[in-house]
Every structure is written in structure tokens, then in C-alpha cells.
Design an enzyme around this catalytic site. Structure first.
Site, PDB file in Angstrom:
ATOM      1  N   TYR A   1      61.904  79.472  -3.130  1.00 44.54           N
ATOM      2  CA  TYR A   1      62.820  79.894  -2.064  1.00 44.54           C
ATOM      3  C   TYR A   1      62.198  81.004  -1.223  1.00 44.54           C
ATOM      4  O   TYR A   1      62.320  81.009   0.015  1.00 44.54           O
ATOM      5  CB  TYR A   1      64.135  80.359  -2.695  1.00 44.54           C
ATOM      6  CG  TYR A   1      65.231  80.670  -1.699  1.00 44.54           C
ATOM      7  CD1 TYR A   1      65.883  79.645  -1.021  1.00 44.54           C
ATOM      8  CD2 TYR A   1      65.623  81.981  -1.451  1.00 44.54           C
ATOM      9  CE1 TYR A   1      66.903  79.918  -0.117  1.00 44.54           C
ATOM     10  CE2 TYR A   1      66.640  82.262  -0.554  1.00 44.54           C
ATOM     11  CZ  TYR A   1      67.273  81.229   0.111  1.00 44.54           C
ATOM     12  OH  TYR A   1      68.282  81.502   1.017  1.00 44.54           O
TER      13      TYR A   1
ATOM     14  N   CYS B   1      53.426  73.287  33.119  1.00 47.27           N
ATOM     15  CA  CYS B   1      53.566  73.950  34.428  1.00 47.27           C
ATOM     16  C   CYS B   1      53.935  72.924  35.507  1.00 47.27           C
ATOM     17  O   CYS B   1      53.303  71.870  35.618  1.00 47.27           O
ATOM     18  CB  CYS B   1      52.264  74.654  34.801  1.00 47.27           C
ATOM     19  SG  CYS B   1      52.364  75.545  36.384  1.00 47.27           S
TER      20      CYS B   1
ATOM     21  N   TRP C   1      62.239  78.455  -9.032  1.00 45.51           N
ATOM     22  CA  TRP C   1      63.161  78.294  -7.899  1.00 45.51           C
ATOM     23  C   TRP C   1      63.106  79.519  -6.998  1.00 45.51           C
ATOM     24  O   TRP C   1      63.026  79.391  -5.762  1.00 45.51           O
ATOM     25  CB  TRP C   1      64.597  78.080  -8.383  1.00 45.51           C
ATOM     26  CG  TRP C   1      65.554  77.881  -7.228  1.00 45.51           C
ATOM     27  CD1 TRP C   1      65.914  76.688  -6.669  1.00 45.51           C
ATOM     28  CD2 TRP C   1      66.227  78.896  -6.477  1.00 45.51           C
ATOM     29  NE1 TRP C   1      66.774  76.898  -5.609  1.00 45.51           N
ATOM     30  CE2 TRP C   1      66.988  78.246  -5.461  1.00 45.51           C
ATOM     31  CE3 TRP C   1      66.265  80.284  -6.540  1.00 45.51           C
ATOM     32  CZ2 TRP C   1      67.766  78.942  -4.544  1.00 45.51           C
ATOM     33  CZ3 TRP C   1      67.039  80.987  -5.622  1.00 45.51           C
ATOM     34  CH2 TRP C   1      67.790  80.324  -4.644  1.00 45.51           C
TER      35      TRP C   1
ATOM     36  N   CYS D   1      54.874  79.424  35.910  1.00 44.62           N
ATOM     37  CA  CYS D   1      55.267  78.892  34.597  1.00 44.62           C
ATOM     38  C   CYS D   1      55.291  79.951  33.508  1.00 44.62           C
ATOM     39  O   CYS D   1      55.708  79.666  32.384  1.00 44.62           O
ATOM     40  CB  CYS D   1      54.353  77.744  34.191  1.00 44.62           C
ATOM     41  SG  CYS D   1      52.657  78.235  33.755  1.00 44.62           S
TER      42      CYS D   1
ATOM     43  N   ASP E   1      66.738  72.545  -7.511  1.00 42.38           N
ATOM     44  CA  ASP E   1      67.882  73.073  -6.786  1.00 42.38           C
ATOM     45  C   ASP E   1      69.070  72.109  -6.879  1.00 42.38           C
ATOM     46  O   ASP E   1      68.921  70.895  -6.689  1.00 42.38           O
ATOM     47  CB  ASP E   1      67.501  73.286  -5.318  1.00 42.38           C
ATOM     48  CG  ASP E   1      68.629  73.867  -4.503  1.00 42.38           C
ATOM     49  OD1 ASP E   1      68.811  75.091  -4.533  1.00 42.38           O
ATOM     50  OD2 ASP E   1      69.340  73.082  -3.838  1.00 42.38           O
TER      51      ASP E   1
ATOM     52  N   THR F   1      41.390  78.156  40.947  1.00 38.46           N
ATOM     53  CA  THR F   1      42.406  79.136  41.339  1.00 38.46           C
ATOM     54  C   THR F   1      42.298  80.453  40.575  1.00 38.46           C
ATOM     55  O   THR F   1      42.875  81.459  40.985  1.00 38.46           O
ATOM     56  CB  THR F   1      43.827  78.568  41.117  1.00 38.46           C
ATOM     57  OG1 THR F   1      44.006  78.294  39.717  1.00 38.46           O
ATOM     58  CG2 THR F   1      44.028  77.290  41.917  1.00 38.46           C
TER      59      THR F   1
END
Length: 500
Positions: free
Chosen positions: A439, A37, A435, A67, A455, A29
Site C-alpha cells: 500500500y 500546439c 499489505w 501553447c 486485500d 523561429t
């Protein structure tokens, strides 16, 4: 890694978990599709698989109009990969190629343009220009189908260098002229929003792989929302909306994203988002940053398979499926806020950040609800008056030192930075400890495998589950949760807030 037979089975079963992970091109195609799809499954002999939409386009395939494979979530691979290709994909997603060209991309990565081109092409089947071109095509389709902007303005807003380049790309990717693509959407019942150029909002859908716990996201962001910069407001049917100001390469913006509300449709697949952009050229960057904030390119099933099988976290994962690890829209802002939050409560840090935003932030050109300012730039806070910093002198020095390093480029936290190098640079700064670095890796740099053993929330969460909460024991236990330790942290935090 998955092979082609596995990919075909995913296509045959229309498995949406693989949307964005790979694309299926059908030789009979001439089109390419997402794995889910709904069209009739093509024969295996007619299927070729590509890792990116850009690679499929480069091979001469057009996007499926049914789709819309260009609108799928990004591959979760770019969340956790820390190599050159992963870093490059994050930068391309943020619009660096459109703004700075391939030379700028290569410079940020610390490689030559030829090396970047070679490695991306070898692994993804497309170089940085083709990958950026695919992004521009998707932005163009969005603008054509959701605004009344003239076609010529859409071309430049989407990042194209010329109208001719824009026309050629749209025809090649969608097998339609720009005018035809707009008419097709209207014929399908789509309605154009107010023109963003005159103050309206651009509405769009942010695709994700389900499930997704938007309530946790809203709770997390609301607790930390900086007054004047962010807010979470309640709406009908349990829907909450997160709103915030954005500082983008070409101007200011206001973004808002809705939660799913109640009841949650598990098969919906997108969050509603609205953007008010001062300059439409910032569309791609704004979308990329909001997706990172809500962690929409994650693979929740992969996370659940790992953490759900753990005897400690398994019950939490079962109760909160689809929990995400929120990122951020501005790593410099998050770095400042992380230092502000050292040794004080989240509420106190939020109040202090709000005061600094009011004092040093850039006012919005026009107030939007409770949003009034952009968060201050690092350079402005590097010179902040001590009277405005309600914190001990040592933390004032840490904040100023961090902001100076960010403003000067001595520390980089952009999407393509090497995470290990960034961590070393941060730790070398006075007053920045493990820490804070962890983070920032988790949120600013989008690292899915960060654990914060020291923590307080993590320690309390483990203790409530009957496990040792001391940092050493916690770090050892968390080894079993790799490579999804950031999600484990959020599961522990969420268990405390929910009283589980």
C-alpha cells in the site's frame, strides 16, 4: 521508446497525449512548443526534439507564448521509472535542488554530484541545475500572472538566488521582461488574485492528460478524509472540492482542488486548484505534491490499452475511463495511517487518525473551514500515550516502531528513495507486513505496478467478476496487468463501491 518520426507525426496531429513527454524546438523561429500546439505545423527539417523543457531552453530556444509548454503535465515516465534518473526527477520536482543544492540531491540518491550530473545530462540533455531552473521559471510566470506581488518578491518566492538571475532567466525563457510578462497576461484578460502574502489564495491550473475520473478520486479521498486535516465539500453543478492542510519545508499551507463536476468537458485538460501558502517559496513543492496526490502525470491511454484488453478488467475500464491511482502529499502521514488501518474498517481508521491529529497535530495558525490541524509528525507519535491509541498492544508497538524509524531516518519514504530498499527496510520493522508495504509503495512512493493479492477489497472484486479471489490465484492473474497493477487494484475497488 519513440523515434523522431513518431514524434513528428504526434506534432502534425497535435496529439495532446504527448504533452510533457517531449518538446518540439523549431529552428526557424527559435521557440519550443508542446506537441499539441495549435500553431501551423513546422516543416520536419526545422524540428528538433527534446525530452525536457530544460534541455530546449539550454539549447537556446524560448517557450512558445501560445501553447505555454512549461505548463504541461509531467512525463509519465517519472511515475514508473525506479532508476537514478527517475528518482532524481521526482526529487527535483519536489524542490530538493532549490532547498539543498545538487550536493543534497546527490546525497539523497546515494551517488556523487558528478555522477548525477553526468547521467541526467546524457539522458535528458540537462543537468539538475538546469532542470530546477526551468521549474523556477514556470513558478515565476505563475506568480507574475496570477498575483500582485512585487516583482522583487516574486523572484525570491520562485526560488531564485538574486533578482538579476531572475530577470535573466525570464528574458531567456519567455523573451519578455518580468514586467512585460505580467502586462501581457493582464492584456489578455487575466485577473490577479489576492496577494497570498496577506491571506489570499493563489489560483492555478493543474494540467493532466485526459480522460480523468475525478468522481472516483473524490470518493476515494472523502472516504478516508481525516477530520481536521482533510475534507471534501459539495458545490454547485456537481463540483466537489477536496481540501487539506499541508506541512511544507518553509511553513504551513491549505490546498484545495475541484472536481470536474457535470457535465464533464473531456477536452478541458486541467483541474482548478487554490493554495494558501504561509511562505511562497513552497509553491513548487505544494504543486508537485498535489499533482502526485491526484496522479495527474499518468498516461491513462497507456493504462487503458493494457487493462482494457484484458477479459477480466476490460469491461470495468470501459465503464470508468481515466481512473487514477491516488498518491499522497506526505509519505510519513500515509505510513502512520496504513498501520492505523490494519485489521479495522476504513471508517474506524479515519476516526482514530482524527483523534491523534487533534491530540498530537500542529494547529493551523488560522482555522480554514473544517481544517484545523496539520497531521502529527512521526516523532510526536513515536512517544504517543497508550491511552490515545485505541488498538491492541502489538499494533501500538508497530506504530511506535515505525514512527521512530521514520523520525530517525532509518526508513526513508521521500520521492527519490529506492523503492526496493524502502520495502526491505519496512518489512524489517516489527508488525509491518506485505499489505502495508504494498500500500505504501502504491501511494506514498507512487509505484504504478503494485498488486495487493491479500486485500479484502481486491479479493471480493475478483470474486464478483467470477474469478478466483484467493491470494495465490489473484497474484498469478495480475501478472498480465503489469506494469499497471496499481490501476487494476483501483478498478477492482471502484467496482465494489459502484456495485458493478
Amino acid at each position: 521508446m519513440i523515434d523522431d518520426e513518431t514524434r513528428y507525426r504526434a506534432v502534425d496531429s497535435r496529439d495532446a497525449r504527448f504533452d510533457g513527454v517531449f518538446f518540439t524546438a523549431v529552428t526557424s523561429t527559435g521557440i519550443y512548443c508542446r506537441p499539441s500546439c495549435p500553431a501551423v505545423t513546422p516543416k520536419r527539417v526545422n524540428c528538433t526534439f527534446y525530452p525536457t523543457a530544460a534541455a530546449a531552453q539550454g539549447a537556446g530556444f524560448r517557450a512558445c507564448r501560445r501553447c505555454r509548454p512549461d505548463s504541461v503535465p509531467g512525463s509519465p515516465e517519472w511515475n514508473h521509472r525506479a532508476d537514478l534518473v527517475g528518482r532524481a526527477m521526482r526529487l527535483i520536482g519536489d524542490g530538493v535542488v532549490d532547498r539543498e543544492g545538487v550536493a543534497g540531491l546527490a546525497d539523497r540518491l546515494g551517488y556523487s554530484a558528478r555522477q548525477v550530473q553526468r547521467q541526467l545530462t546524457a539522458e535528458l540533455g540537462a543537468g539538475p541545475i538546469a532542470l530546477a531552473r526551468a521549474q523556477r521559471a514556470q513558478a515565476a510566470r505563475l506568480l507574475l500572472q496570477t498575483t500582485r506581488l512585487p516583482v522583487t518578491e516574486v523572484a525570491f518566492a520562485a526560488g531564485f538566488a538574486s533578482v538579476r538571475q531572475f530577470n535573466d532567466t525570464v528574458r531567456e525563457v519567455y523573451d519578455r521582461t518580468p514586467s512585460g510578462l505580467r502586462a501581457e497576461a493582464r492584456g489578455a484578460g487575466a485577473t490577479a488574485d489576492a496577494d497570498p502574502a496577506v491571506g489570499g489564495a493563489l489560483s492555478l491550473r493543474l494540467a493532466y492528460r485526459g480522460p480523468i475520473d475525478t468522481e472516483h478520486l473524490m470518493d476515494f479521498l472523502a472516504l478516508r478524509a481525516v477530520p481536521g486535516v482533510e475534507e471534501v465539500i459539495a458545490g454547485p453543478r456537481g463540483v466537489r472540492t477536496y481540501r487539506r492542510t499541508l506541512r511544507l519545508p518553509h511553513g504551513q499551507a491549505v490546498a484545495e482542488v475541484d472536481s470536474l463536476g457535470s457535465p464533464v468537458r473531456a477536452d478541458r485538460g486541467w483541474l482548478d486548484c487554490r493554495l494558501r501558502l504561509a511562505d511562497l517559496r513552497d509553491l513548487t513543492t505544494a504543486v508537485h505534491r498535489m499533482r502526485a496526490l491526484f496522479d495527474l502525470d499518468a498516461d491513462p491511454q497507456a493504462v487503458a490499452e493494457q487493462l482494457g484488453a484484458d477479459p477480466v478488467l476490460g469491461p470495468l475500464v470501459a465503464r470508468r475511463p481515466g481512473l487514477r491511482s491516488p498518491g499522497h502529499v506526505d509519505p510519513h502521514e500515509l505510513a502512520v495511517r496504513a498501520v492505523l488501518g490494519q485489521q479495522i474498517t476504513v471508517a474506524a481508521a479515519r476516526t482514530l487518525a482524527g483523534r491523534l491529529a487533534t491530540r498530537y497535530g500542529t494547529p493551523l495558525r488560522e482555522r480554514s473551514g473544517g481544517l484545523t490541524v496539520l497531521f502529527p509528525e512521526a516523532g510526536a507519535l513515536a512517544e504517543a500515550d497508550s491511552a490515545d491509541l485505541a488498538m491492541p498492544a502489538s499494533r501500538q508497538d508497530a506504530l511506535r516502531g515505525l514512527c521512530a524509524a521514520l523520525a530517525e531516518g532509518a526508513v526513508r519514504l521521500d520521492p527519490g528513495v529506492d523503492r526496493e530498499q524502502a520495502a526491505e527496510q519496512l518489512l524489517a520493522l516489527r508488525g509491518i507486513g506485505p499489505w502495508t508495504v504494498g500500500y505504501l509503495r502504491m501511494r506514498a512512493l507512487g509505484d504504478p505496478d503494485v498488486f495487493l493479492p491479500g486485500d479484502v477489497g481486491v479479493r471480493h472484486g475478483l470474486t464478483r467478476l467470477g474469478r478466483p479471489g484467493d491470494p495465490k490465484a489473484a497474484a498469478v492473474a495480475a501478472l498480465a496487468w503489469s506494469p499497471w497493477r496499481s490501476y487494476a487494484v483501483h478498478q477492482l475497488w471502484a467496482s465494489l463501491s459502484a456495485g458493478e
